[in-house]
Design a protein around this motif. Structure first.
Motif, short mmCIF file in Angstrom:
data_model
loop_
_atom_site.label_atom_id
_atom_site.label_comp_id
_atom_site.label_asym_id
_atom_site.label_seq_id
_atom_site.Cartn_x
_atom_site.Cartn_y
_atom_site.Cartn_z
N ILE A 4 0.87 -1.18 0.00
CA ILE A 4 0.00 0.00 0.00
C ILE A 4 0.90 1.22 0.00
O ILE A 4 1.77 1.35 0.86
CB ILE A 4 -0.89 0.03 1.25
N GLN A 5 0.74 2.11 -0.95
CA GLN A 5 1.65 3.24 -1.02
C GLN A 5 0.91 4.53 -1.32
O GLN A 5 0.19 4.63 -2.30
CB GLN A 5 2.73 3.00 -2.10
N PHE A 6 1.06 5.50 -0.44
CA PHE A 6 0.58 6.87 -0.66
C PHE A 6 1.79 7.78 -0.57
O PHE A 6 2.81 7.44 0.03
CB PHE A 6 -0.44 7.28 0.42
N ASP A 7 1.70 8.96 -1.13
CA ASP A 7 2.79 9.91 -1.01
C ASP A 7 2.80 10.56 0.37
O ASP A 7 3.83 10.77 0.97
CB ASP A 7 2.68 11.00 -2.09
N ASN A 8 1.61 10.87 0.87
CA ASN A 8 1.46 11.53 2.17
C ASN A 8 0.00 11.47 2.56
O ASN A 8 -0.82 10.87 1.87
CB ASN A 8 1.97 12.98 2.10
N VAL A 9 -0.35 12.12 3.67
CA VAL A 9 -1.73 12.10 4.12
C VAL A 9 -2.65 12.80 3.13
O VAL A 9 -3.83 12.45 3.02
CB VAL A 9 -1.84 12.73 5.53
N ASP A 10 -2.13 13.78 2.38
CA ASP A 10 -2.96 14.45 1.37
C ASP A 10 -3.51 13.44 0.36
O ASP A 10 -4.63 13.59 -0.14
CB ASP A 10 -2.16 15.52 0.63
N SER A 11 -2.72 12.39 0.05
CA SER A 11 -3.18 11.35 -0.87
C SER A 11 -4.34 10.57 -0.29
O SER A 11 -5.25 10.15 -1.00
CB SER A 11 -2.02 10.40 -1.21
N ILE A 12 -4.33 10.37 1.02
CA ILE A 12 -5.43 9.69 1.68
C ILE A 12 -6.67 10.59 1.68
O ILE A 12 -7.79 10.13 1.45
CB ILE A 12 -5.05 9.30 3.12
N ILE A 38 -8.16 11.29 11.08
CA ILE A 38 -7.87 11.05 12.49
C ILE A 38 -8.63 9.83 12.99
O ILE A 38 -8.09 9.00 13.73
CB ILE A 38 -8.21 12.29 13.34
N SER A 39 -9.88 9.69 12.59
CA SER A 39 -10.69 8.55 13.03
C SER A 39 -10.08 7.23 12.55
O SER A 39 -9.96 6.27 13.32
CB SER A 39 -12.12 8.68 12.51
N ILE A 40 -9.68 7.18 11.27
CA ILE A 40 -9.07 5.97 10.72
C ILE A 40 -7.79 5.63 11.48
O ILE A 40 -7.59 4.49 11.94
CB ILE A 40 -8.76 6.14 9.22
N VAL A 41 -6.92 6.63 11.61
CA VAL A 41 -5.62 6.41 12.23
C VAL A 41 -5.78 5.98 13.69
O VAL A 41 -5.12 5.06 14.17
CB VAL A 41 -4.76 7.68 12.14
N ALA A 42 -6.69 6.63 14.41
CA ALA A 42 -6.87 6.33 15.83
C ALA A 42 -7.42 4.92 16.03
O ALA A 42 -7.00 4.22 16.97
CB ALA A 42 -7.80 7.36 16.46
N VAL A 43 -8.34 4.49 15.18
CA VAL A 43 -8.89 3.14 15.32
C VAL A 43 -7.81 2.09 15.04
O VAL A 43 -7.72 1.08 15.75
CB VAL A 43 -10.12 2.95 14.40
N ILE A 44 -6.99 2.31 14.04
CA ILE A 44 -5.87 1.39 13.79
C ILE A 44 -4.99 1.30 15.03
O ILE A 44 -4.53 0.22 15.43
CB ILE A 44 -5.03 1.85 12.58
N ALA A 45 -4.77 2.44 15.68
CA ALA A 45 -3.85 2.52 16.82
C ALA A 45 -4.46 2.08 18.14
O ALA A 45 -3.80 2.11 19.17
CB ALA A 45 -3.32 3.95 16.95
N GLY A 46 -5.75 1.67 18.13
CA GLY A 46 -6.33 1.12 19.34
C GLY A 46 -7.59 1.78 19.85
O GLY A 46 -8.19 1.29 20.81
N ALA A 47 -8.03 2.88 19.24
CA ALA A 47 -9.25 3.54 19.70
C ALA A 47 -10.48 2.72 19.33
O ALA A 47 -10.55 2.16 18.24
CB ALA A 47 -9.35 4.94 19.11
N ASP A 48 -11.48 2.68 20.23
CA ASP A 48 -12.67 1.88 20.00
C ASP A 48 -13.95 2.71 19.92
O ASP A 48 -15.02 2.16 19.70
CB ASP A 48 -12.83 0.84 21.11
N ALA A 375 2.37 4.75 10.43
CA ALA A 375 2.48 5.33 9.09
C ALA A 375 2.67 4.23 8.04
O ALA A 375 2.13 4.29 6.94
CB ALA A 375 3.63 6.33 9.03
N GLN A 376 3.44 3.21 8.41
CA GLN A 376 3.67 2.08 7.50
C GLN A 376 2.36 1.35 7.21
O GLN A 376 2.08 0.98 6.05
CB GLN A 376 4.66 1.11 8.14
N VAL A 377 1.55 1.13 8.23
CA VAL A 377 0.25 0.48 8.03
C VAL A 377 -0.62 1.28 7.08
O VAL A 377 -1.32 0.74 6.22
CB VAL A 377 -0.46 0.29 9.39
N LEU A 378 -0.56 2.60 7.18
CA LEU A 378 -1.34 3.47 6.31
C LEU A 378 -0.76 3.59 4.91
O LEU A 378 -1.43 4.09 4.00
CB LEU A 378 -1.43 4.87 6.93
N GLY A 379 0.48 3.15 4.73
CA GLY A 379 1.13 3.29 3.43
C GLY A 379 1.76 4.64 3.22
O GLY A 379 2.00 5.06 2.09
#
Length: 383
Positions: A4-12, A38-48, A375-379
């Motif tokens: 999975i590869q993005f250039d940066n968060v702007d690509s997301i 933020i919601s996507i990133v936080a849930v990956i990192a453990g937010a429920d 960041a790696q998980v997000l690409g």
């Protein structure tokens, strides 16, 4: 797995540029894209839930300020709560389509891919004060890729029959084998799959009384002489996982010419049976399941389809309950619960793609501890 590869968060953020903002324009202080990322990133990192998303954001302010505009600082947990209550789940999920395609692995295999469709109740999402039982979600899971393709929410498990066709309409199934439990063993669903240029392996139970009885009697009759009179095929395997040992014997055979109601099922070619003997915590249980299939003879592929469907229980549902604590979530608002459930399924899909020694549970923990791993998980490339 695919990279999975993005250039940066702007690509997301591009994935969500066409999503309609459901919030009132009055006092709208935070860009919609920032809130979703933020919601996507936080849930990956453990937010429920919304409170945990807001808390994670506050504690990772420095990194977020480098990635997002945040014109009015870090949003509060109330802001995330209001957003998750307002977002239309179908529109929200559709924005992930290109991201999902990017996640799906590409290979040159001629074997058809498998899509498992199954339902799951969010057990603590009930609201007795409003007379609401647990929210029930029907999910489509790409077995080979370990990716959630979509979901639909219903108020009752009995509505699964109507939700499955809607979900099939939302995903691409051409060239795939669709596997569904007995609730989805309906002639209309089989016809829909065939018209969409897919194939089916459908479990049989009492909801198809005459057909189930006819298949059962046919199999038992020929099992008595070890299938000497028909061109049946047999396959055996022994599986271990989650403290359980399964010994499974599969049989597959051409559909009998005079099978009851055979003509009602689009391109019905084969029938099969899986006999499973399980041992767990010193207890032994057995289970026999019958199937009707549009796939041709090939008992090892039939076994892989049956096993692959069980993976939605062992990989998706089990992981959501144990790692993402989905059954413990007490969010009462239906829309918010639906959107959170999708965020968890999508997060699990991204975590599944990581090629390292960690379990899914440990990957989620490491994503919460290590911003570079997240960041790696997000690409997103790390410096």
């Amino acid at each position: 797995m695919a990279e999975i590869q993005f250039d940066n968060v702007d690509s997301i953020l591009e994935e969500f540029k066409d999503l309609e903002d459901p919030r009132s324009p009055i006092n709208r202080r935070h860009p919609l894209g920032d809130l979703i990322v933020i919601s996507i990133v936080a849930v990956i990192a453990g937010a429920d839930g919304p409170t945990a998303i807001g808390t994670w954001a506050e504690n990772n302010r420095e990194w977020l300020e480098k990635q997002l505009t945040l014109p009015n600082g870090i949003p509060s947990h109330d802001t995330f709560d209001r957003l998750l209550r307002a977002l239309k789940p179908t529109a929200f999920q559709s924005c992930f389509e290109t991201w999902i395609v990017r996640v799906l692995p590409t290979d040159d295999s001629s074997d058809p891919k498998q899509i498992a469709i199954d339902g799951k109740a969010l057990r603590r999402s009930h609201d007795r004060s409003k007379g609401l039982g647990p929210l029930f979600l029907v999910s489509a899971w790409a077995v080979d890729a370990g990716v959630s393709l979509g979901q639909l929410a219903t108020e009752e498990k009995t509505n699964e029959i109507t939700a499955i066709p809607e979900l099939i309409d939302q995903i691409e199934i051409e060239g795939s084998v669709v596997t569904i439990d007995a609730a989805g063993c309906q002639t209309a669903i089989a016809d829909q799959i065939i018209k969409a240029k897919g194939n089916y392996v459908l479990a049989l139970k009492g909801n198809q009384g005459n057909l189930h009885q006819a298949v059962q009697e046919y199999v038992i009759e020929h099992m008595e002489n070890d299938f000497a009179d028909i061109p049946a095929r047999k396959y055996f395997e022994r599986l271990k996982g989650h403290g359980r040992v399964d010994e499974i014997t599969y049989y597959q055979m051409p559909v009998p010419p005079h099978l009851a109601n055979k003509e009602k099922w689009s391109r019905l070619k084969t029938i099969g049976v899986a006999i499973r003997i399980s041992e767990s915590a010193g207890k032994t249980t057995s289970d026999v399941r019958y199937y009707i299939c549009s796939v041709p003879m090939g008992v090892k592929k039939f076994a892989a389809n049956v096993r692959g469907h069980w993976a939605i229980e062992n990989t998706l549902h089990w992981c959501l309950d144990v790692t993402f604590r989905e059954d413990e979530n007490r969010v009462r608002d239906r829309t918010s619960a639906n959107n959170l459930a999708w965020l968890k399924r999508f997060s699990l899909s991204l975590l599944e793609q990581q090629n390292d020694k960690y379990s899914i549970a440990m990957r989620r923990r490491v994503a919460g501890w290590n911003i570079n791993y997240l960041a790696q998980v997000l690409g997103i490339p790390t410096v």
